[in-house]
Design an enzyme around this catalytic site. Sequence first.
Site, short mmCIF file in Angstrom:
data_model
loop_
_atom_site.label_atom_id
_atom_site.label_comp_id
_atom_site.label_asym_id
_atom_site.label_seq_id
_atom_site.Cartn_x
_atom_site.Cartn_y
_atom_site.Cartn_z
N ARG A 24 52.49 -32.41 -11.94
CA ARG A 24 52.83 -33.24 -10.78
C ARG A 24 52.20 -32.78 -9.47
O ARG A 24 51.83 -33.62 -8.64
CB ARG A 24 54.37 -33.26 -10.59
CG ARG A 24 55.12 -34.06 -11.62
CD ARG A 24 56.62 -33.97 -11.36
NE ARG A 24 57.02 -34.55 -10.09
CZ ARG A 24 57.34 -35.84 -9.92
NH1 ARG A 24 57.30 -36.66 -10.95
NH2 ARG A 24 57.71 -36.28 -8.74
N HIS A 46 46.03 -11.87 -33.15
CA HIS A 46 45.38 -11.10 -32.08
C HIS A 46 44.45 -12.05 -31.34
O HIS A 46 43.42 -12.48 -31.89
CB HIS A 46 44.61 -9.93 -32.67
CG HIS A 46 44.27 -8.86 -31.65
ND1 HIS A 46 43.34 -9.06 -30.67
CD2 HIS A 46 44.77 -7.60 -31.48
CE1 HIS A 46 43.24 -7.96 -29.93
NE2 HIS A 46 44.11 -7.06 -30.39
N ASP A 47 44.80 -12.36 -30.10
CA ASP A 47 44.04 -13.38 -29.38
C ASP A 47 42.62 -12.95 -29.06
O ASP A 47 41.67 -13.74 -29.19
CB ASP A 47 44.78 -13.80 -28.10
CG ASP A 47 45.06 -12.64 -27.15
OD1 ASP A 47 44.94 -11.47 -27.57
OD2 ASP A 47 45.41 -12.90 -25.99
N THR A 94 37.79 -2.36 -25.37
CA THR A 94 39.15 -2.59 -25.82
C THR A 94 39.58 -3.96 -25.31
O THR A 94 38.91 -4.57 -24.46
CB THR A 94 40.09 -1.50 -25.29
OG1 THR A 94 41.42 -1.71 -25.83
CG2 THR A 94 40.19 -1.54 -23.77
N HIS A 136 70.88 -19.53 17.25
CA HIS A 136 71.99 -19.85 16.33
C HIS A 136 72.14 -21.36 16.17
O HIS A 136 73.23 -21.86 15.89
CB HIS A 136 73.31 -19.24 16.81
CG HIS A 136 73.21 -17.78 17.14
ND1 HIS A 136 73.32 -16.79 16.18
CD2 HIS A 136 72.99 -17.14 18.33
CE1 HIS A 136 73.19 -15.60 16.77
NE2 HIS A 136 72.97 -15.80 18.06
N SER A 139 66.01 -43.24 -0.03
CA SER A 139 67.21 -43.11 -0.86
C SER A 139 67.34 -44.34 -1.73
O SER A 139 67.05 -45.46 -1.29
CB SER A 139 68.46 -42.96 0.03
OG SER A 139 69.65 -43.11 -0.74
N ARG A 169 60.79 -30.20 -0.51
CA ARG A 169 59.99 -29.70 -1.64
C ARG A 169 59.41 -28.33 -1.30
O ARG A 169 59.35 -27.44 -2.15
CB ARG A 169 58.89 -30.70 -1.98
CG ARG A 169 58.12 -30.36 -3.24
CD ARG A 169 57.14 -31.46 -3.58
NE ARG A 169 57.84 -32.70 -3.86
CZ ARG A 169 57.24 -33.90 -3.86
NH1 ARG A 169 55.96 -34.00 -3.59
NH2 ARG A 169 57.94 -34.98 -4.14
N ARG A 202 51.87 -13.13 -17.62
CA ARG A 202 51.15 -14.34 -18.01
C ARG A 202 51.83 -15.60 -17.48
O ARG A 202 51.22 -16.66 -17.39
CB ARG A 202 51.06 -14.44 -19.54
CG ARG A 202 50.00 -13.54 -20.16
CD ARG A 202 49.70 -13.98 -21.57
NE ARG A 202 48.64 -13.18 -22.17
CZ ARG A 202 48.05 -13.47 -23.31
NH1 ARG A 202 48.42 -14.55 -23.99
NH2 ARG A 202 47.10 -12.70 -23.81
#
Length: 474
Positions: free
Chosen positions: A14, A83-84, A108, A156, A286, A300, A327
Amino acid sequence: MSTYDKYESPLTSRYSSPEMAALFSPATRYYTWRKLWLNLAIAEKELGLVGITDEAIKEMEAHLNLTPKDFEVVAIEEKKRRHDVMAHVHAFGLVAPKSAGIIHLGATSCYVTDNGDLIVLKQGLNLLLDKLARVIDRFSKFANEYKDLPTLGFTHFQPAQLTTVGKRATLWIQELLWDLRNLTRARDDIGFRGVKGTTGTQASFLALFEGDHEKVEALDKRVTELADFKEAYPVTGQTYSRKIDVDILNALSSFGATAHKIATDIRLLANLKEIEEPFEKDQIGSSAMAYKRNPMRCERICSLARHLMILAQDALMTNSVQCANRRISLPEAFLTADIVLSILQNVSEGFVVYPKVIERHIAQELPFMATENVIMALVKKGGDRQQCHEEIRVLSHQAASKVKEGGENDLIERIKKTEYFKPIWNELESLLDSKTFIGRAPQQVDKFLKDYVEPALKPYSENLQVTSQAALNV
């Protein structure tokens, strides 16, 4: 399954910009892995490692971008091997068979996973910095335009001394400048893991180069250069220190707090009908109350900023116990920050200010704020300060009672009807000029924009005129 039959994160489905969503996509992630394997092979060949041919290098270069078939092969292989990284080594070797025997040589898994993450994080911060500079630029234009417009200041959320609409905006901009500084520091502090081997000792590479320490150091340096990093971390374990993630997510979370504050201020001002965020012609506020103009963009921002702020906790926990949720937390932090910046840009480019409402609110409060001016003016005419204070106190409380009962503030009318104040009746209009209550607010705006904002935005000058599609569609 179709798109509608499975969960998709709203961050990508979105809200997010195409460029940030693409940066954290599987296509980018695994392209980066292949590029890292290519760089490793190039550097190893340059340093004289036998068995790496020009043909193998060219074949790797020709297959950096993964095809749908590549992803199918990876999925099958990963399900089998669990194992990716090795699944991708296998898939890369199938399309580049001349290099199959040297892909990942001496490396590695963290050579591609960690170095790949560092590359993406650096690129992500560059995207965010460009957008943040643009937001600062838009708010600065707003501050300059309204630097002279008096408005009620609040402490305030109670009426206090006057400020200006533009000066209030500089308080937002100042925090955004600090965020620009923090994100810049985080980006510039990112180093490269480089080629460190399984536990960071470079033992595998020392074996490849038959005990030649200088060549191992040269390999680390060369691979770092090929990845466009100035330096690699001098020491690592299996992974680069997750303290780096902490620094990055702390900076992003701090920006989230800034954005939440700005959006909250705007929401409060919208309630007062002094300032509004953009509201399109056909927008619905609304489903029930047709008259409503809800500040949905700022709402938002607050919601997303709250999510962004808490993600710093994930980085702290990962650094302390090396768990695997990065991740999730790292991409979400960047996507969320990106979305918040797009919405802030949209808001800043479409602000609506209602000077007449602001003027009315000032008129309701200014007579009380002007009482000290009235006292000083009467003293200059020979009045007694203590007696004047008592006279104005009584009238002020009478006017306040009327306001609380729903009437208008009639303090000035009361002063005009009180013979004691006759010596200054003809000065009341000037004593109530709102521009005499804003202090150095306009001058502060000018100096702030010139001395702080302009230098900070100078590196981004070419980018400031860009309007992102994401900002238009929030």
